[in-house]
Write an enzyme that holds these catalytic residues in place. Sequence first.
Site, short mmCIF file in Angstrom:
data_model
loop_
_atom_site.label_atom_id
_atom_site.label_comp_id
_atom_site.label_asym_id
_atom_site.label_seq_id
_atom_site.Cartn_x
_atom_site.Cartn_y
_atom_site.Cartn_z
CG HIS A 253 4.45 -35.92 -1.81
ND1 HIS A 253 3.85 -34.71 -1.62
CD2 HIS A 253 4.13 -36.69 -0.73
CE1 HIS A 253 3.19 -34.74 -0.46
NE2 HIS A 253 3.35 -35.93 0.09
CD GLU B 57 0.48 -39.20 0.16
OE1 GLU B 57 0.60 -39.42 1.36
OE2 GLU B 57 1.21 -38.42 -0.46
P1 PGA Z 1 0.13 -35.78 6.10
O1 PGA Z 1 1.03 -35.94 4.80
O2 PGA Z 1 0.13 -37.10 6.82
O3 PGA Z 1 0.77 -34.68 6.89
O4 PGA Z 1 -1.26 -35.42 5.65
C1 PGA Z 1 1.03 -37.13 4.07
C2 PGA Z 1 1.96 -36.98 2.91
O5 PGA Z 1 2.15 -35.87 2.41
O6 PGA Z 1 2.56 -37.97 2.47
#
Ligand code: PGA
Length: 256
Positions: free
Chosen positions: A94, A166
Amino acid sequence: MKYIIANYKMHLGTRESAALARGVLRGIRGAEVLPELVLCPSFPALADVRKIIVRSHIALGAQDVATESGGAMTGETSATQLVDVGCQYVIVGHSERRRLLRETDADVHKKILHAHDAGIIPIVCVGETAEQRAAGQAEAVVRAQVVAAFDKVTQPRRSPILVAYEPVWAIGSGTPATPADAVAMHRVIHQAVTDTLRLTGEAIVVLYGGSVDGTNAHQFLREREIGGVLVGGASIKIHEFSRILEAAVEVLRAQS
Ligand code: PGA
């Protein structure tokens, strides 16, 4: 199939995580079609959340795993320990861990191998920063992360390869990528995984994450290339999360 993955991050205590899991379970009762649903609470809440979702359609995931399979690593949790507590999935790489805890591509690679060895499915997160995107490097950065993560990895039998795109600038910002940009990057990721693992199509699932909420979830989920969503902030608000689940159910119904 679509995946909905809830990442509770470090937001909730054990009791709150369990209450949320109960709420999600109530929300899906009686549904005829459901996405693959994975809840990822903090480590201390895993066992309690498991008790609630065991024998349901909901799977348990952890938010991280150690780079080693065991031994003297104070504070770390191995993939086999995650299996012991009932995890079927683990989030790996992440951007918060890459940025705040200096996790490297090499760490991500080792975590994938340990997860596979233990029989647990890694959800591998990749994504570019705002600066990298502004400099026109987004695709190259993401491709390099994928290649480094999956170099010499072999796909475990019967498990999909899950990658979450992401964009760092979209996480927690309230500004998601556009579905078109997400789809474009998903194609890049798909190709990079295909090249690196020498896999064929359907075994690769690319998810989108970054400011997904009840209002925008449908726009992402309806795209064929987007295999689901990884949800942070909106996953700890039962109302928002229920709307995301409804969006997934609507898409699955339309596709069936
Ligand atoms: P968020 O986070 O939906 O708060 O933008 C997504 C993530 O960090 O996996």
